[in-house]
Design a protein around this motif. Structure first.
Motif, PDB file in Angstrom:
ATOM      1  N   VAL A  42      51.479 -36.836  19.378  1.00 55.87           N
ATOM      2  CA  VAL A  42      51.475 -37.900  18.383  1.00 55.87           C
ATOM      3  C   VAL A  42      50.070 -37.976  17.798  1.00 55.87           C
ATOM      4  O   VAL A  42      49.087 -37.693  18.481  1.00 55.87           O
ATOM      5  CB  VAL A  42      51.887 -39.245  19.027  1.00 55.87           C
ATOM      6  CG1 VAL A  42      50.901 -39.673  20.094  1.00 55.87           C
ATOM      7  CG2 VAL A  42      52.050 -40.324  17.969  1.00 55.87           C
ATOM      8  N   GLY A  74      49.809 -47.747  24.768  1.00 55.15           N
ATOM      9  CA  GLY A  74      50.423 -48.625  23.778  1.00 55.15           C
ATOM     10  C   GLY A  74      49.414 -49.325  22.889  1.00 55.15           C
ATOM     11  O   GLY A  74      49.763 -49.834  21.824  1.00 55.15           O
ATOM     12  N   ILE A  77      46.417 -46.670  18.158  1.00 59.18           N
ATOM     13  CA  ILE A  77      46.994 -46.782  16.816  1.00 59.18           C
ATOM     14  C   ILE A  77      47.603 -45.436  16.457  1.00 59.18           C
ATOM     15  O   ILE A  77      46.881 -44.434  16.325  1.00 59.18           O
ATOM     16  CB  ILE A  77      45.918 -47.202  15.805  1.00 59.18           C
ATOM     17  CG1 ILE A  77      45.327 -48.556  16.199  1.00 59.18           C
ATOM     18  CG2 ILE A  77      46.504 -47.261  14.402  1.00 59.18           C
ATOM     19  CD1 ILE A  77      44.179 -49.005  15.314  1.00 59.18           C
ATOM     20  N   LYS A  78      48.930 -45.396  16.284  1.00 61.06           N
ATOM     21  CA  LYS A  78      49.660 -44.156  16.027  1.00 61.06           C
ATOM     22  C   LYS A  78      50.014 -44.055  14.547  1.00 61.06           C
ATOM     23  O   LYS A  78      50.381 -45.041  13.908  1.00 61.06           O
ATOM     24  CB  LYS A  78      50.921 -44.082  16.895  1.00 61.06           C
ATOM     25  CG  LYS A  78      50.651 -44.232  18.389  1.00 61.06           C
ATOM     26  CD  LYS A  78      51.947 -44.221  19.172  1.00 61.06           C
ATOM     27  CE  LYS A  78      51.689 -44.370  20.671  1.00 61.06           C
ATOM     28  NZ  LYS A  78      51.101 -45.695  21.012  1.00 61.06           N
ATOM     29  N   LYS A  79      49.912 -42.833  14.033  1.00 53.36           N
ATOM     30  CA  LYS A  79      50.163 -42.607  12.613  1.00 53.36           C
ATOM     31  C   LYS A  79      51.609 -42.866  12.248  1.00 53.36           C
ATOM     32  O   LYS A  79      51.913 -43.321  11.137  1.00 53.36           O
ATOM     33  CB  LYS A  79      49.759 -41.172  12.243  1.00 53.36           C
ATOM     34  CG  LYS A  79      49.714 -40.904  10.742  1.00 53.36           C
ATOM     35  CD  LYS A  79      49.162 -39.522  10.446  1.00 53.36           C
ATOM     36  CE  LYS A  79      49.004 -39.296   8.952  1.00 53.36           C
ATOM     37  NZ  LYS A  79      48.430 -37.959   8.650  1.00 53.36           N
ATOM     38  N   THR A  80      52.533 -42.586  13.171  1.00 54.55           N
ATOM     39  CA  THR A  80      53.950 -42.810  12.895  1.00 54.55           C
ATOM     40  C   THR A  80      54.264 -44.293  12.721  1.00 54.55           C
ATOM     41  O   THR A  80      55.203 -44.653  12.018  1.00 54.55           O
ATOM     42  CB  THR A  80      54.808 -42.236  14.030  1.00 54.55           C
ATOM     43  OG1 THR A  80      54.360 -42.791  15.284  1.00 54.55           O
ATOM     44  CG2 THR A  80      54.683 -40.722  14.100  1.00 54.55           C
ATOM     45  N   GLU A  81      53.482 -45.142  13.378  1.00 58.35           N
ATOM     46  CA  GLU A  81      53.722 -46.581  13.313  1.00 58.35           C
ATOM     47  C   GLU A  81      52.899 -47.264  12.220  1.00 58.35           C
ATOM     48  O   GLU A  81      53.354 -48.227  11.603  1.00 58.35           O
ATOM     49  CB  GLU A  81      53.414 -47.226  14.667  1.00 58.35           C
ATOM     50  CG  GLU A  81      54.268 -46.684  15.810  1.00 58.35           C
ATOM     51  CD  GLU A  81      53.828 -47.223  17.158  1.00 58.35           C
ATOM     52  OE1 GLU A  81      52.807 -47.954  17.199  1.00 58.35           O
ATOM     53  OE2 GLU A  81      54.487 -46.926  18.174  1.00 58.35           O
ATOM     54  N   ARG A  82      51.663 -46.775  12.002  1.00 58.60           N
ATOM     55  CA  ARG A  82      50.771 -47.400  11.027  1.00 58.60           C
ATOM     56  C   ARG A  82      50.058 -46.324  10.211  1.00 58.60           C
ATOM     57  O   ARG A  82      48.878 -46.022  10.449  1.00 58.60           O
ATOM     58  CB  ARG A  82      49.761 -48.303  11.736  1.00 58.60           C
ATOM     59  CG  ARG A  82      50.400 -49.468  12.478  1.00 58.60           C
ATOM     60  CD  ARG A  82      49.363 -50.266  13.252  1.00 58.60           C
ATOM     61  NE  ARG A  82      48.304 -50.782  12.392  1.00 58.60           N
ATOM     62  CZ  ARG A  82      47.249 -51.460  12.849  1.00 58.60           C
ATOM     63  NH1 ARG A  82      47.118 -51.683  14.152  1.00 58.60           N
ATOM     64  NH2 ARG A  82      46.339 -51.908  12.024  1.00 58.60           N
TER      65      ARG A  82
END
Length: 266
Positions: A42, A74, A77-82
């Motif tokens: 991720v 958790g 900061i993930k690119k898929t989420e933000r």
């Protein structure tokens, strides 16, 4: 046709047939390719450069980095989420330093919203108070922001014997295990190492501790004692003024030439 030639031709045909049969029945097949398990990853937002305490985050300080999905916390900061996190984080102030490659976590950032850096990094209910120190009273210049210190008050009192003897120097810890927010830093070479010699230190204090510090500055000299990093979470016994609770200390009081032990409560 010559019978000898016919015999040779027949033998050649038979040999060719045998060779073709053997080739078709060979077990020399290529080994099957082993399937390699695909590692799930991720994209995580990390610090591209070092970000110091109180530094405003710029777009060039951030980058997306491939991270194993199984170890991505958790709080990362993930690119898929933000996907727009880079723009959202830009302009925030670091409440704690980041090293290059460290995942960005929002609890270590704060939005200033027009306030100064110091007001932004102060926890709720705390105060920032500055006081003057000298190299001799500041642990030799090795105190840095985020270190923990004890504040020691040293004052002089007249000798109680009344015979013109030397004054008494009394020292006590007035504040214990407080965090250093800032120190005016001027690198100075000292025995081959860069020491930081500060003249003013800013401490993170509770409101009642600010009163204690203000009173103490008028009565004597303040010194800082650097504490171990292992003491960060140590629970201190404090009295109602935010001072360190202390047991009675025995001192010798001279009255009319007679020495008698007396217990002093601080």
């Amino acid at each position: 046709m010559n019978p000898a030639r016919i015999a040779v031709l027949a033998i050649a045909i038979v040999a060719g047939g045998i060779a073709a049969y053997l080739a078709s029945g060979s077990d020399d097949k290529p080994a099957p390719v082993k399937q390699v398990a695909q590692l799930q990853t991720v994209d995580v937002l990390v610090a591209k450069n070092e970000i110091g305490l109180g530094q405003s985050v710029k777009p060039d300080d951030l980058q997306w980095q491939t991270w194993p999905a199984a170890t991505a916390s958790g709080t990362f900061i993930k690119k898929t989420e933000r996907p727009e996190a880079t723009k959202e984080i830009t302009g925030s102030i670091a409440r704690s330093p980041f090293i290059a490659g460290e995942p960005i976590r929002e609890p270590k950032l704060v939005k200033a919203d027009g306030s100064g850096f110091m007001a932004a990094i102060l926890p709720t209910g705390m105060r920032a108070v500055s006081t003057e120190i000298s190299p001799e009273t500041g642990a030799g210049g090795f105190i840095l922001p985020n270190d923990r210190v004890d504040v020691i008050l040293t004052r002089r009192e007249k000798n109680p014997d009344g015979k013109g003897g030397p004054d008494l120097a009394i020292s006590e810890i007035i504040l214990s295990n407080v965090r250093v927010l800032a120190i005016d830093q001027a690198p100075k070479e000292k025995e081959g190492q860069n020491a930081v010699v500060g003249k003013t230190v800013t401490l993170e204090l509770k409101p009642e501790q600010t009163e204690t510090l203000s009173r103490s500055r008028q009565t004597g000299t303040l010194s800082l004692a650097l504490r171990s990093i292992a003491d960060v979470n140590m629970v201190e016994q404090l009295d109602e003024d935010g001072q360190r609770a202390r047991r009675g200390e025995s001192v010798n009081v001279v009255r009319y030439g007679v020495v008698s032990p007396t217990t002093m409560q601080k």
